[in-house]
Design a protein around this motif. Structure first.
Motif, PDB file in Angstrom:
ATOM      1  N   ASP A  90      61.633  -5.056  19.944  1.00  0.00           N
ATOM      2  CA  ASP A  90      63.077  -5.207  20.150  1.00  0.00           C
ATOM      3  C   ASP A  90      63.802  -3.870  20.271  1.00  0.00           C
ATOM      4  O   ASP A  90      64.977  -3.764  19.922  1.00  0.00           O
ATOM      5  CB  ASP A  90      63.692  -6.041  19.025  1.00  0.00           C
ATOM      6  CG  ASP A  90      63.547  -5.395  17.651  1.00  0.00           C
ATOM      7  OD1 ASP A  90      62.698  -4.494  17.503  1.00  0.00           O
ATOM      8  OD2 ASP A  90      64.270  -5.797  16.722  1.00  0.00           O
ATOM      9  N   ILE A  91      63.105  -2.831  20.772  1.00  0.00           N
ATOM     10  CA  ILE A  91      63.769  -1.553  21.034  1.00  0.00           C
ATOM     11  C   ILE A  91      64.897  -1.782  22.037  1.00  0.00           C
ATOM     12  O   ILE A  91      66.003  -1.270  21.904  1.00  0.00           O
ATOM     13  CB  ILE A  91      62.773  -0.510  21.587  1.00  0.00           C
ATOM     14  CG1 ILE A  91      61.707  -0.196  20.535  1.00  0.00           C
ATOM     15  CG2 ILE A  91      63.505   0.764  22.011  1.00  0.00           C
ATOM     16  CD1 ILE A  91      62.241   0.466  19.285  1.00  0.00           C
ATOM     17  N   GLY A  92      64.596  -2.551  23.065  1.00  0.00           N
ATOM     18  CA  GLY A  92      65.621  -2.998  24.007  1.00  0.00           C
ATOM     19  C   GLY A  92      65.902  -4.460  23.740  1.00  0.00           C
ATOM     20  O   GLY A  92      65.002  -5.303  23.821  1.00  0.00           O
ATOM     21  N   GLY A  93      67.134  -4.778  23.388  1.00  0.00           N
ATOM     22  CA  GLY A  93      67.470  -6.161  23.053  1.00  0.00           C
ATOM     23  C   GLY A  93      68.702  -6.644  23.793  1.00  0.00           C
ATOM     24  O   GLY A  93      69.617  -5.868  24.052  1.00  0.00           O
ATOM     25  N   TYR A  94      68.677  -7.905  24.173  1.00  0.00           N
ATOM     26  CA  TYR A  94      69.866  -8.506  24.755  1.00  0.00           C
ATOM     27  C   TYR A  94      70.093  -9.870  24.118  1.00  0.00           C
ATOM     28  O   TYR A  94      69.182 -10.452  23.530  1.00  0.00           O
ATOM     29  CB  TYR A  94      69.808  -8.561  26.279  1.00  0.00           C
ATOM     30  CG  TYR A  94      68.684  -9.343  26.914  1.00  0.00           C
ATOM     31  CD1 TYR A  94      68.952 -10.360  27.837  1.00  0.00           C
ATOM     32  CD2 TYR A  94      67.343  -9.039  26.671  1.00  0.00           C
ATOM     33  CE1 TYR A  94      67.931 -11.058  28.462  1.00  0.00           C
ATOM     34  CE2 TYR A  94      66.323  -9.728  27.300  1.00  0.00           C
ATOM     35  CZ  TYR A  94      66.624 -10.736  28.194  1.00  0.00           C
ATOM     36  OH  TYR A  94      65.606 -11.428  28.805  1.00  0.00           O
ATOM     37  N   ARG A  95      71.325 -10.332  24.202  1.00  0.00           N
ATOM     38  CA  ARG A  95      71.736 -11.491  23.409  1.00  0.00           C
ATOM     39  C   ARG A  95      72.637 -12.399  24.221  1.00  0.00           C
ATOM     40  O   ARG A  95      73.448 -11.940  25.032  1.00  0.00           O
ATOM     41  CB  ARG A  95      72.479 -10.992  22.161  1.00  0.00           C
ATOM     42  CG  ARG A  95      73.052 -12.069  21.265  1.00  0.00           C
ATOM     43  CD  ARG A  95      73.775 -11.434  20.092  1.00  0.00           C
ATOM     44  NE  ARG A  95      72.864 -10.651  19.275  1.00  0.00           N
ATOM     45  CZ  ARG A  95      73.233  -9.675  18.453  1.00  0.00           C
ATOM     46  NH1 ARG A  95      74.520  -9.338  18.392  1.00  0.00           N
ATOM     47  NH2 ARG A  95      72.354  -9.030  17.733  1.00  0.00           N
ATOM     48  N   CYS A  96      72.471 -13.684  23.971  1.00  0.00           N
ATOM     49  CA  CYS A  96      73.360 -14.675  24.576  1.00  0.00           C
ATOM     50  C   CYS A  96      73.857 -15.602  23.481  1.00  0.00           C
ATOM     51  O   CYS A  96      73.062 -16.205  22.759  1.00  0.00           O
ATOM     52  CB  CYS A  96      72.627 -15.469  25.657  1.00  0.00           C
ATOM     53  SG  CYS A  96      73.658 -16.741  26.439  1.00  0.00           S
ATOM     54  N   VAL A  97      75.152 -15.689  23.351  1.00  0.00           N
ATOM     55  CA  VAL A  97      75.765 -16.602  22.384  1.00  0.00           C
ATOM     56  C   VAL A  97      76.393 -17.750  23.157  1.00  0.00           C
ATOM     57  O   VAL A  97      77.162 -17.533  24.091  1.00  0.00           O
ATOM     58  CB  VAL A  97      76.833 -15.885  21.534  1.00  0.00           C
ATOM     59  CG1 VAL A  97      77.509 -16.867  20.574  1.00  0.00           C
ATOM     60  CG2 VAL A  97      76.204 -14.732  20.748  1.00  0.00           C
TER      61      VAL A  97
END
Length: 345
Positions: A90-97
């Motif tokens: 998870d060094i590069g992480g993206y998120r969707c809420v």
């Protein structure tokens, strides 16, 4: 990848154990260069996610991306000594809420069935089976595929969660600043940890998800009483309200950029923001590292994130602004209902 996983892991070991400042600085340069290489794949996968959301007709509350903070990297390595930095996903992480569980399940299914060039290595459903801390979200780990050596093989993590789950996670991170512990990693005072576990179960009841195993024998009313008592004993809500960073002036200044470097002073309750364009991401990354090396961890938090505007940035990462207002509203409503139903004295 530009570096082998063995090289990255060795740099991580030097960062934690070396007594030579020169060795540590050398390791930091390598780690930061490797961390920066995740930016382009992040944008690619985030755009793929946005197209999928449109296809399945889901209107997200927010979509965002970030590079993992150096302090978070060090802490995770310290907590997981056998993992090695090269294995961190998870060094590069993206998120969707998303709005609710209905949309969460719909997106979960769409992502699992999606056909893209990048390998979906793992799905972990913490929504149905929460972490011991009470954390809920669904994680997707991807292995990026590219003809460019710098990007090929990089691992990236997508987190999808409901708005209520996002509010909970935000409050836990913010409360960790109050207790000066990592509550989100289940470290810290038992009373605070237990409070968030109870809230996790109450939120789960509201979303028709499984409660924590330890709460299976308790009724919703029992849990509401526990929340009320913890709030009274620990003075939780006033403490959360007291550390919020004011961003009214920042939001009205309409600062434009593609990457935002935040330097939050927890003591003074101010945030300094530097903005960078897409073609300046290496400059932004180097400045990120410079600030990380200079801050006092107990007084400052630094993070580099991508967002369309300051408002969307604050919405995506309220914990960086110590903003738990939506969480507080939920708890206040619970406490009012507890008193109205005569569940507490």
């Amino acid at each position: 990848m530009k570096y082998s996983r063995k090289q990255i892991t060795k740099a991580g070991e030097k960062l934690l154990t070396s007594k030579s400042q020169d060795e540590i600085d050398e390791a930091l340069v390598l780690i930061n260069d490797w961390r920066t290489s995740h930016l382009f794949p992040l944008v690619t996968l985030k755009n793929s996610l946005l197209r999928l959301l449109t296809k399945v007709k889901i209107e997200p509350i927010l979509v965002s991306q970030r590079l993992k903070r150096l302090t978070s990297i060090e802490y995770k390595l310290d907590m997981n000594p056998t993992m090695g930095l090269g294995g961190m996903q998870d060094i590069g992480g993206y998120r969707c809420v998303v709005k609710d569980v209905k949309d969460l399940k719909k997106l979960d299914k769409a992502l699992a069935e999606q056909r893209i060039a990048h390998k979906l290595e793992k799905i972990v459903d913490y929504a149905q089976k929460p972490k011991h801390s009470g954390y809920r979200s669904i994680h997707f780990v991807y292995k990026y595929s590219s003809k460019k050596e710098n990007y090929d093989g990089l691992k990236l993590e997508l987190q999808i969660r409901t708005k209520l789950q996002h509010n909970w996670a935000t409050a836990v991170e913010t409360a960790g600043i109050i207790t000066k512990t990592s509550l989100k990693s289940n470290q810290g005072p038992d009373e605070w940890l237990n409070f968030f576990k109870v809230v996790s179960s109450l939120f789960a009841i509201k979303e028709k998800l499984p409660v924590m195993d330890e709460h299976l024998v308790l009724s919703m009313e029992d849990l509401m009483v526990k929340v009320y008592n913890y709030c009274q004993e620990l003075n939780i809500l006033p403490k959360l309200k007291a550390i919020r960073v004011s961003t009214n002036k920042i939001e009205t200044e309409n600062i434009a950029g593609d990457y935002y470097l935040l330097n939050i002073n927890i003591i003074k309750k101010i945030v300094i923001i530097n903005t960078f364009k897409k073609n300046q991401f290496e400059i932004a990354s180097n400045e990120y590292l410079r600030l990380e090396k200079s801050i006092n961890e107990n007084e400052n938090a630094v993070v580099l994130v991508a967002a369309a505007s300051i408002k969307t940035l604050k919405k995506a990462y309220p914990s960086y602004f110590l903003d738990t207002s939506e969480f507080i509203q939920s708890i206040e409503k619970m406490n009012t209902n507890s008193q109205r139903l005569n569940l507490v004295n």
